[in-house]
Design a protein around this motif. Structure first.
Motif, PDB file in Angstrom:
ATOM      1  N   ARG A 106      13.916  27.224   3.535  1.00 38.43           N
ATOM      2  CA  ARG A 106      13.932  26.265   2.427  1.00 38.43           C
ATOM      3  C   ARG A 106      15.123  25.332   2.567  1.00 38.43           C
ATOM      4  N   GLU A 127      10.465  23.949   4.556  1.00 39.58           N
ATOM      5  CA  GLU A 127       9.918  23.826   3.204  1.00 39.58           C
ATOM      6  C   GLU A 127      10.959  23.031   2.407  1.00 39.58           C
ATOM      7  N   PHE A 163      17.811  28.907  -1.266  1.00 41.20           N
ATOM      8  CA  PHE A 163      17.764  27.965  -0.148  1.00 41.20           C
ATOM      9  C   PHE A 163      18.533  28.474   1.072  1.00 41.20           C
TER      10      PHE A 163
END
Length: 249
Positions: A106, A127, A163
């Motif tokens: 992420r 992503e 993240f």
């Protein structure tokens, strides 16, 4: 507080902007020394820790409104016009450095603007998520199928450790409370995650020494802070980061 800032040398003043006087963001001290006027704004240095910042400055409401309304009309067409160049630049300059230890996961761009970094990272298999305060970002995100939260990072309320990489370019100097936002970045990064901050204005740089007034968008009230290597390193470390590399320009 309503106030006016301006210099005796006749530089531009900004009346009735809900200006406020603040303590140092880094150490909390109210003691500072005046350094210079930049386009009518007073720039000071903290006596205790050395952080350079604008004081007094517009209220947080005024700053947010500036980016929510004025930014799009002034700069958006410019960035949209060179978005393909920006995508290529991100792919060539930043993705290789980010991707050496991390190939996917992420990716968050804080202050994602027109979305060039998100499109480049998505092409590479990440992503991607963005955060941008301006409402104009919503329609851009929808056009390109990007996941962009309109508001501040704190308002986005991402889960802890969500993240793998947080990227922010030319952002920290604009933030009303950069220390608070860095703490939030630390919270939403995974253990061992990577924060990449680029384009931070260095008070010791040649550009500032020769005249920051010549650089559009590189002066108050857009810029509220001017860092040095010692102050940005201290701010990062005090919220929990380990500085792997600082490149000064």
């Amino acid at each position: 507080m309503n106030a006016m800032t301006g210099s005796a040398q006749g530089e531009k003043a900004y009346p009735s902007l809900e200006l406020e006087y603040i303590p140092c963001e880094l150490c909390g001290s109210y003691e500072s020394t005046f350094l210079r006027w930049i386009r009518g704004w007073s720039v000071v240095r903290c006596v205790r820790c050395g952080l350079v910042y604008v004081n007094p400055r517009p209220s947080e409401r005024v700053i947010l409104e500036m980016y929510q309304q004025d930014w799009a009309s002034q700069y958006l067409d410019f960035y949209l016009g060179k978005i393909e160049d920006d995508i290529r630049y991100f792919e060539e300059e930043y993705l290789p450095k980010i991707g050496e230890p991390r190939r996917s996961g992420r990716f968050l761009d804080l202050g994602c603007g027109a979305g060039a970094s998100l499109m480049a990272a998505r092409r590479a298999g990440w992503e991607v998520y963005g955060v941008e305060v301006g409402e104009w970002a919503r329609s851009l995100a929808q056009q390109h199928g990007l996941n962009v939260f309109v508001g501040t990072l704190e308002e986005a309320a991402f889960p802890d450790g969500y993240f793998d990489v947080v990227f922010c370019k030319s952002v920290l100097e604009h933030l009303y409370h950069p220390r608070r936002t860095l703490r939030e970045i630390h919270r939403v990064l995974k253990e061992g995650g990577l924060l990449v901050c680029v384009g931070i204005p260095n008070w010791d740089s040649f550009a500032i020494k020769v005249g920051i007034e010549q650089f559009v968008g590189n002066a108050p009230p857009e810029h509220l802070y001017y860092f040095q290597e010692k102050t940005i390193k201290r701010m990062l470390e005090e919220v929990g980061f380990t500085c792997e590399e600082i490149i000064s320009g």
